[in-house]
Design a protein around this motif. Sequence first.
Motif, short mmCIF file in Angstrom:
data_model
loop_
_atom_site.label_atom_id
_atom_site.label_comp_id
_atom_site.label_asym_id
_atom_site.label_seq_id
_atom_site.Cartn_x
_atom_site.Cartn_y
_atom_site.Cartn_z
N ALA A 258 0.83 -1.20 0.00
CA ALA A 258 0.00 0.00 0.00
C ALA A 258 0.87 1.26 0.00
N LYS A 259 0.41 2.29 -0.70
CA LYS A 259 1.21 3.51 -0.82
C LYS A 259 1.17 4.37 0.45
N ARG A 260 0.14 4.20 1.26
CA ARG A 260 -0.01 5.02 2.48
C ARG A 260 -0.59 4.13 3.58
N PRO A 261 0.21 3.18 4.08
CA PRO A 261 -0.32 2.13 4.96
C PRO A 261 -0.69 2.58 6.37
N VAL A 262 -0.21 3.73 6.78
CA VAL A 262 -0.55 4.24 8.11
C VAL A 262 -1.18 5.62 7.97
N PRO A 263 -2.08 5.97 8.88
CA PRO A 263 -2.73 7.28 8.80
C PRO A 263 -1.72 8.41 9.04
N LEU A 264 -1.69 9.33 8.11
CA LEU A 264 -0.82 10.51 8.22
C LEU A 264 -1.67 11.77 8.06
N PRO A 265 -1.25 12.86 8.67
CA PRO A 265 -2.04 14.09 8.54
C PRO A 265 -2.09 14.59 7.11
N VAL A 266 -3.23 15.13 6.73
CA VAL A 266 -3.39 15.79 5.44
C VAL A 266 -3.43 17.29 5.71
N ALA A 267 -2.50 17.99 5.09
CA ALA A 267 -2.45 19.44 5.29
C ALA A 267 -3.54 20.12 4.46
N PRO A 268 -4.42 20.89 5.08
CA PRO A 268 -5.52 21.51 4.33
C PRO A 268 -5.06 22.42 3.19
N ASP A 269 -3.84 22.95 3.25
CA ASP A 269 -3.40 23.85 2.20
C ASP A 269 -2.54 23.14 1.18
#
Length: 269
Positions: A258-269
């Motif tokens: 998986a390309k993003r296997p753990v939850p990471l923050p998404v920056a709103p900007d």
Amino acid sequence: MVRATVGGRTLAVVMWQRYVAIGDSTTEGLDDPDGDGGYRGWADRFALAVARAQGGLEYANLAIRGRTTARIRAEQLPVALHLAPDLATVVAGMNDVLRPSFDADRVAEDVGAMQRALVGQGATVLTFTLPDPVPVMPIARPLRGRMLALNAAVRAVTAETGATLLDLGAHPVASDPRLWSDDRLHANTAGHERIAAALAYTAGLPGYDDSWTRPLPPGGRRPRTEVVRAELAWTRRHLLPWLARHLRGRSSGDDRVAKRPVPLPVAPD
């Protein structure tokens, strides 16, 4: 999550903490290049839309290209449940449609089981039906009946699970070839953008409307010689390699993670 009614529409205001996407290549993001050698895709774009609407979000994408619905249920669902999302997308079925052993009811049963498990943990779950492949890939005409059967089964099971359905397959614009990549199996960047906008609207995010359903401007008719050249090029670049790979029992997702296997923050900007 808190909702508010604005102009007769119920909008999601705040707040999903964690979004997890499970599925196959379309959820992974093929063919929407991210400019870094990877792929972005509608799930990444939808995550950004949610983050912008509420000021932040954690996001994981467990999808792997080539996966059948049964494998997604067996391999990705347990991980998704462990991550305990309060927002999830479950999109699957295209790889099943392409296989001789296709059974629409069995695929829908797997989709429904994934939806129920995530809804049962308290997640808002979104899914969507698949577009008619024939306008994009005329050679896929024998598969149209399979796609219609799968979409009908997914509609029925989603109505029972508490998940939310985006009926993408009911809108002709979803099958406009200009929204599909050169391989005719995956959306291009414009197609991924439109799917993300459709999900954002379905989720009730502020600032989104039903403009994603509108058709593209009329396009010019291509000369027959250009059409023939395009068909030959597609056969050489995509169809023959796909057939060769499947005859060997191989998948495009073999040995991939998986390309993003753990939850990471998404920056709103």
